[in-house]
Design a protein around this motif. Structure first.
Motif, PDB file in Angstrom:
ATOM      1  N   LYS A  41      20.567  69.460  -5.959  1.00  0.00           N
ATOM      2  CA  LYS A  41      19.107  69.605  -5.876  1.00  0.00           C
ATOM      3  C   LYS A  41      18.486  68.884  -4.683  1.00  0.00           C
ATOM      4  N   PHE A  42      19.115  69.046  -3.513  1.00  0.00           N
ATOM      5  CA  PHE A  42      18.523  68.472  -2.301  1.00  0.00           C
ATOM      6  C   PHE A  42      17.165  69.128  -2.069  1.00  0.00           C
ATOM      7  N   ALA A  43      16.188  68.316  -1.664  1.00  0.00           N
ATOM      8  CA  ALA A  43      14.883  68.848  -1.289  1.00  0.00           C
ATOM      9  C   ALA A  43      15.030  69.701  -0.039  1.00  0.00           C
ATOM     10  N   LYS A  44      14.164  70.723   0.078  1.00  0.00           N
ATOM     11  CA  LYS A  44      14.221  71.627   1.218  1.00  0.00           C
ATOM     12  C   LYS A  44      12.962  71.472   2.069  1.00  0.00           C
ATOM     13  N   PRO A  45      13.079  71.483   3.378  1.00  0.00           N
ATOM     14  CA  PRO A  45      14.316  71.622   4.143  1.00  0.00           C
ATOM     15  C   PRO A  45      15.069  70.298   4.347  1.00  0.00           C
ATOM     16  N   ASN A  46      14.400  69.172   4.131  1.00  0.00           N
ATOM     17  CA  ASN A  46      15.047  67.881   4.381  1.00  0.00           C
ATOM     18  C   ASN A  46      15.010  67.000   3.151  1.00  0.00           C
ATOM     19  N   ASP A  47      16.136  66.470   2.774  1.00  0.00           N
ATOM     20  CA  ASP A  47      16.193  65.543   1.652  1.00  0.00           C
ATOM     21  C   ASP A  47      16.435  64.140   2.205  1.00  0.00           C
ATOM     22  N   ASP A  48      15.424  63.283   2.062  1.00  0.00           N
ATOM     23  CA  ASP A  48      15.533  61.949   2.658  1.00  0.00           C
ATOM     24  C   ASP A  48      16.586  61.076   1.985  1.00  0.00           C
ATOM     25  N   ARG A  49      16.867  61.367   0.728  1.00  0.00           N
ATOM     26  CA  ARG A  49      17.942  60.623   0.060  1.00  0.00           C
ATOM     27  C   ARG A  49      19.277  60.971   0.711  1.00  0.00           C
ATOM     28  N   ALA A  50      19.470  62.258   0.930  1.00  0.00           N
ATOM     29  CA  ALA A  50      20.733  62.725   1.526  1.00  0.00           C
ATOM     30  C   ALA A  50      20.888  62.188   2.950  1.00  0.00           C
ATOM     31  N   LEU A  51      19.800  62.222   3.713  1.00  0.00           N
ATOM     32  CA  LEU A  51      19.881  61.722   5.089  1.00  0.00           C
ATOM     33  C   LEU A  51      20.136  60.221   5.093  1.00  0.00           C
ATOM     34  N   GLY A  52      19.485  59.512   4.153  1.00  0.00           N
ATOM     35  CA  GLY A  52      19.684  58.062   4.041  1.00  0.00           C
ATOM     36  C   GLY A  52      21.129  57.721   3.698  1.00  0.00           C
ATOM     37  N   LEU A  53      21.711  58.507   2.819  1.00  0.00           N
ATOM     38  CA  LEU A  53      23.108  58.269   2.420  1.00  0.00           C
ATOM     39  C   LEU A  53      24.057  58.560   3.578  1.00  0.00           C
ATOM     40  N   MET A  54      23.794  59.607   4.338  1.00  0.00           N
ATOM     41  CA  MET A  54      24.609  59.907   5.526  1.00  0.00           C
ATOM     42  C   MET A  54      24.567  58.719   6.488  1.00  0.00           C
ATOM     43  N   THR A  55      23.358  58.212   6.720  1.00  0.00           N
ATOM     44  CA  THR A  55      23.198  57.100   7.664  1.00  0.00           C
ATOM     45  C   THR A  55      23.862  55.830   7.138  1.00  0.00           C
ATOM     46  N   ARG A  56      23.734  55.601   5.831  1.00  0.00           N
ATOM     47  CA  ARG A  56      24.377  54.412   5.241  1.00  0.00           C
ATOM     48  C   ARG A  56      25.899  54.491   5.413  1.00  0.00           C
ATOM     49  N   SER A  57      26.445  55.688   5.230  1.00  0.00           N
ATOM     50  CA  SER A  57      27.892  55.874   5.339  1.00  0.00           C
ATOM     51  C   SER A  57      28.342  55.713   6.798  1.00  0.00           C
ATOM     52  N   ALA A  58      27.529  56.212   7.719  1.00  0.00           N
ATOM     53  CA  ALA A  58      27.851  56.080   9.144  1.00  0.00           C
ATOM     54  C   ALA A  58      27.805  54.615   9.569  1.00  0.00           C
ATOM     55  N   ARG A  59      26.868  53.886   9.010  1.00  0.00           N
ATOM     56  CA  ARG A  59      26.763  52.450   9.299  1.00  0.00           C
ATOM     57  C   ARG A  59      28.044  51.741   8.839  1.00  0.00           C
ATOM     58  N   SER A  60      28.526  52.125   7.679  1.00  0.00           N
ATOM     59  CA  SER A  60      29.757  51.527   7.177  1.00  0.00           C
ATOM     60  C   SER A  60      30.932  51.840   8.110  1.00  0.00           C
ATOM     61  N   VAL A  61      30.970  53.062   8.635  1.00  0.00           N
ATOM     62  CA  VAL A  61      32.023  53.429   9.596  1.00  0.00           C
ATOM     63  C   VAL A  61      31.945  52.515  10.817  1.00  0.00           C
ATOM     64  N   MET A  62      30.742  52.322  11.345  1.00  0.00           N
ATOM     65  CA  MET A  62      30.600  51.480  12.541  1.00  0.00           C
ATOM     66  C   MET A  62      30.965  50.032  12.271  1.00  0.00           C
ATOM     67  N   GLU A  63      30.585  49.554  11.084  1.00  0.00           N
ATOM     68  CA  GLU A  63      30.837  48.144  10.773  1.00  0.00           C
ATOM     69  C   GLU A  63      32.303  47.885  10.445  1.00  0.00           C
ATOM     70  N   GLU A  64      32.973  48.851   9.855  1.00  0.00           N
ATOM     71  CA  GLU A  64      34.348  48.622   9.397  1.00  0.00           C
ATOM     72  C   GLU A  64      35.394  48.982  10.443  1.00  0.00           C
TER      73      GLU A  64
END
Ligand code: DGT
Ligand code: MG
Ligand code: MG
Ligand code: MG
Ligand code: MG
Length: 268
Positions: A41-64
Motif C-alpha cells: 500500500k505505498f502511497a502514489k506517486p511517492n511514498d515517503d515511508r518507502a523513500l525514507g527506508l531506502m535512504t536509511r538502508s543506503a546510509r547503512s551501506v555507506m557506514e558499514e
C-alpha cells in the motif's frame, strides 16, 4: 599447508577485477517493486515511508562498507559510487556488488518497522545489482545526471498522472491517453491550470531524489577532565566527526560539485 587434490577447482573462478582508475558504481534496483508497492500500500506517486527506508538502508551501506564517496537514490533504486583509488576487496566486482546488495537488503528488512509502523512486511524483498565503471569525472557526473533526469521525468509524469486519476477521476487508461505525446511544458501546464500546482514547489526529495555524502562536522561534548593540579572539571571537547548527510539537490549543474570538491578525485 598441504594442498588437497581438489584444490585445482579454485582455478575455475574467473577474474572480475575492476579496471584501475575508474569509479566503480554499484546500482541496486528493487525486484518487482511494482507489485511490492501495491501489496504494501505505498502511497502514489511517492511514498515517503518507502523513500525514507531506502535512504536509511543506503546510509547503512555507506557506514558499514568501505570507500563509498557518494550515493544517489530515487524510486526503488540506489547507486553507490566507490572512490576511484579504492582497493577494497581487490576491486573484485562480485564482492563489491554482493556486499552492497546484501547489506542493503538486510537493512531494508531490519529498519522496515521504523518506517512502516502499521504495515507489516508481507514477504522478503529482493534487489538486483550491477557494476558499471566510469573512467572520468565527466562520465561519472553524467551517470548521476542521467539517474537524476530519470527521477525528474518519472516524477513529473507520475505527479500529473495521479492527479488526473485521483482528483479528476480519470481511469488509468484515460490518464495515459491524456499524457501521450505531451512534453514537460505541457505537463507543467496541466498541473498548473487544472490543479493549481506549480511543479517547482513540489517537494525536493521527490523532484531530485536523495544524495548521500560524507561530511565532517565539529561535535562538542562535555568531558570530565583532570587538571594539572589534580582537580577534576567538566570541559568542552571538540572533535571532528565524519557522518553521512542527505541532500535533495541538483546534481546536474556545477554548484553541488563546487561546494563539495572532495567527492571526486582529479582526472589524470
Ligand atoms: P524490476 O525492477 O524489473 O524487477 O521491476 P519493478 O516493478 O521494480 O520496476 P521498476 O524498478 O522499473 O520501477 C519501480 C516500481 O516501483 C514502479 O512500478 C513504481 C514502484 N514504486 C517505487 N517507488 C514508489 C512509491 O513511492 N510509491 C509507489 N506507489 N510506487 C513506487
Ligand atoms: Mg526494471
Ligand atoms: Mg525495480
Ligand atoms: Mg527501478
Ligand atoms: Mg568469508
Amino acid at each position: 599447508m598441504a594442498k588437497s587434490k581438489f584444490e585445482y577447482v579454485r582455478n575455475f573462478e574467473t577474474d572480475d577485477t575492476c579496471l584501475r582508475n575508474c569509479y566503480i558504481v554499484v546500482r541496486l534496483d528493487g525486484r518487482n517493486f511494482h507489485k511490492f508497492a501495491e501489496q504494501h500500500k505505498f502511497a502514489k506517486p511517492n511514498d515517503d515511508r518507502a523513500l525514507g527506508l531506502m535512504t536509511r538502508s543506503a546510509r547503512s551501506v555507506m557506514e558499514e562498507l568501505e570507500d563509498i564517496v557518494v550515493a544517489y537514490g530515487q524510486s526503488d533504486e540506489f547507486s553507490f559510487v566507490f572512490k576511484r583509488s579504492s582497493t577494497w576487496f581487490k576491486r573484485r566486482a562480485s564482492k563489491l556488488m554482493t556486499h552492497v546488495a546484501s547489506q542493503f537488503s538486510s537493512s531494508y528488512v531490519f529498519y522496515w518497522k521504523e518506517f512502516f509502523e502499521n504495515q507489516p512486511l508481507l514477504y522478503p524483498p529482493g534487489f538486483d545489482g550491477r557494476v558499471v565503471l566510469y573512467p572520468s569525472n565527466r562520465n561519472l557526473r553524467d551517470y548521476l545526471s542521467w539517474r537524476q533526469a530519470d527521477c525528474h521525468i518519472n516524477n513529473l509524469y507520475n505527479t500529473v498522472f495521479w492527479m488526473l486519476v485521483q482528483r479528476k477521476g480519470l481511469s488509468t487508461t484515460q490518464a495515459e491517453d491524456r499524457l501521450k505525446g505531451t512534453l514537460a511544458g505541457d505537463k507543467n501546464e496541466i498541473l498548473f491550470t487544472e490543479f493549481g500546482i506549480n511543479y517547482n514547489n513540489e517537494s525536493a526529495v521527490h523532484k531530485k531524489g536523495t544524495t548521500l555524502i560524507w561530511e565532517k562536522r565539529d561535535e562538542t561534548v562535555i568531558k570530565r577532565t583532570k587538571l594539572p593540579n589534580g582537580e577534576e572539571k567538566d570541559m568542552p571537547v571538540t572533535r571532528s566527526r565524519r557522518r553521512v548527510e542527505a541532500y535533495h539537490c541538483d546534481l546536474i549543474g556545477e554548484q553541488f560539485w563546487e561546494e563539495h570538491p572532495d567527492i571526486l578525485e582529479d582526472d589524470n
